[in-house]
Design a protein around this motif. Structure first.
Motif, PDB file in Angstrom:
ATOM      1  N   LYS A 153       7.198   9.744   0.253  1.00  0.00           N
ATOM      2  CA  LYS A 153       6.728   9.368  -1.087  1.00  0.00           C
ATOM      3  C   LYS A 153       5.628   8.307  -1.086  1.00  0.00           C
ATOM      4  O   LYS A 153       5.135   7.940  -2.144  1.00  0.00           O
ATOM      5  CB  LYS A 153       7.917   8.852  -1.917  1.00  0.00           C
ATOM      6  N   LYS A 154       5.261   7.818   0.084  1.00  0.00           N
ATOM      7  CA  LYS A 154       4.257   6.758   0.128  1.00  0.00           C
ATOM      8  C   LYS A 154       2.924   7.255  -0.421  1.00  0.00           C
ATOM      9  O   LYS A 154       2.487   8.366  -0.087  1.00  0.00           O
ATOM     10  CB  LYS A 154       4.060   6.283   1.574  1.00  0.00           C
ATOM     11  N   PRO A 155       2.257   6.473  -1.253  1.00  0.00           N
ATOM     12  CA  PRO A 155       0.960   6.889  -1.780  1.00  0.00           C
ATOM     13  C   PRO A 155      -0.072   7.011  -0.662  1.00  0.00           C
ATOM     14  O   PRO A 155      -0.102   6.199   0.258  1.00  0.00           O
ATOM     15  CB  PRO A 155       0.591   5.754  -2.756  1.00  0.00           C
ATOM     16  N   LEU A 156      -0.864   8.069  -0.733  1.00  0.00           N
ATOM     17  CA  LEU A 156      -1.916   8.321   0.251  1.00  0.00           C
ATOM     18  C   LEU A 156      -1.370   8.429   1.673  1.00  0.00           C
ATOM     19  O   LEU A 156      -2.014   8.022   2.640  1.00  0.00           O
ATOM     20  CB  LEU A 156      -2.985   7.222   0.184  1.00  0.00           C
ATOM     21  N   SER A 157      -0.167   8.978   1.814  1.00  0.00           N
ATOM     22  CA  SER A 157       0.428   9.137   3.140  1.00  0.00           C
ATOM     23  C   SER A 157      -0.289  10.254   3.904  1.00  0.00           C
ATOM     24  O   SER A 157      -0.878  11.157   3.314  1.00  0.00           O
ATOM     25  CB  SER A 157       1.914   9.465   3.037  1.00  0.00           C
TER      26      SER A 157
END
Length: 381
Positions: free
Chosen positions: A125-129
């Motif tokens: 779910k990390k942004p820009l993963s």
């Protein structure tokens, strides 16, 4: 010439894990209808398995670091893959997993080949993963994405992938037989004849929760000396040092003979020795080993995350832990071991669930239907 439509299945990994077993089952089922061939990117045990099952394959070696710093090596691979796909006469490329698609998407696209992506993992779910950005990008090249669970599909939607491109097809398996003889043999070998055995098997990957299991074992053993933990597996390919770290971590706990590393072996030989199978992964997409243990009437204890609740109903055919923590896992194991009759009942229900709802035939039939739809659409175009 067989007259069958040809499908190329791309596989990056050379070891035999859950994803490779799923692919092998599909290959054996689909070759009755299609001319199947595998594009392998590494030599190894999976190649041997293909030979044993008389499945055609071609090896085009992938760059050693497919995630980072591989640009120049990739061009060499892409050129060879493009030529192979262009001349294969295949109607479709079926990429088994993220790296398989990442390496073959461009060659297949320029070869004018339609693609299916079999997605096995949950996108974080990390942004820009890394996986999130790449999943959204790669999804533009494929006609359909087969997600192994609703949890995987939801994670892909969160990454920006269009829902209309995706379908959930659960993994299936042929039921395995429980063996009391094998149970007794393993328990005697590792000195756990009379204990309550909570076990797990598989490759030691950093996202599989083995560290958490060691912490849970320490908590459980302090409260009950009769609980034993039997771990059969080894470090994952490319990260063998992690096994050394896990062994050292366990040795530093007050576990003595209650936590046993049995080494790597056939999971079917170890699972019957367990009273419960522990799946400590914080978010398992869809564990094939959950089906394997269940089919042998060994109930699974796992966290109520990922695709696991799509297989297990808590207290009916297995046990779900609500909170992802060592404390919660230890508490559930200590509670479960008190009720032997319920364990037996849950084990029988687990085997029935696999037999009725998670068969290879159902998976193959659904996959074949999806494949045929894409091929027919292509022919109409």
């Amino acid at each position: 010439m067989s007259g069958k439509k040809k499908i190329i299945f791309a596989e990056y990994f050379s070891f035999i894990g859950g994803g490779q077993i799923v692919l092998l089952n599909l290959l054996k089922g689909l070759r009755k209808t299609y001319d199947v061939e595998v594009l392998l990117m590494k030599e190894g045990p999976f190649e041997t398995l293909l030979k044993t099952n008389k499945i055609k394959y071609t090896i085009i070696k992938a760059p050693k670091k497919p995630r980072y710093r591989y640009v120049f090596a990739y061009f060499r691979f892409a050129k060879a893959a493009y030529a192979y796909l262009r001349n294969s006469g295949a109607s479709l490329l079926y990429a088994n997993g993220f790296l398989s698609l990442k390496l073959t998407a461009m060659p297949a696209y320029f070869a004018g080949m339609k693609m299916i992506w079999h997605k096995h993992i949950i996108v974080d779910k990390k942004p820009l993963s890394y996986f999130g950005l790449n999943s959204a990008f790669l999804s533009m090249f494929v006609k359909k994405i087969i997600c192994v669970s609703g949890a995987v599909m939801r994670s892909m939607k969160n990454a920006g992938v269009k829902g209309g491109k995706m379908a959930v097809i659960h993994n299936g398996m042929d039921p395995l037989k429980y063996s009391k003889t094998q149970r007794d043999k393993i328990r005697a070998k590792y000195g756990v004849k009379n204990g309550f055995v909570a076990g797990t098997v598989g490759f030691f990957r950093r996202n599989k929760g083995i560290e958490l299991l060691i912490d849970a074992a320490e908590i459980a053993v302090k409260k009950c000396k009769n609980i034993k933990f039997l771990i059969a597996g080894k470090g994952a390919q490319g990260d063998e040092e992690y096994e050394k770290y896990l062994r050292e971590k366990a040795a530093g706990k007050a576990l003595k003979n209650n936590f046993i590393f049995a080494g790597y072996g056939d999971r079917k030989l170890f699972i019957p020795a367990f009273d419960v199978f522990v799946l400590p992964s914080p978010a398992e997409p869809f564990g094939m080993v959950t089906l394997e243990a269940s089919s042998m009437m060994v109930p699974v204890v796992a966290f109520n995350t990922g695709g696991t609740p799509e297989i297990i109903k808590d207290g009916v055919n297995g046990y779900l832990v609500k909170e992802v923590s060592a404390e919660a896992l230890a508490a559930k194991l200590l509670d479960v071991m008190k009720y032997k009759k319920q364990l037996i009942k849950a084990g029988r229900a687990a085997a029935k669930n696999v037999k009725e709802n998670f068969t290879v035939k159902a998976q193959v039939d659904k996959t074949a239907s999806l494949i045929e739809g894409i091929i027919n659409e292509q022919n109409r175009g």
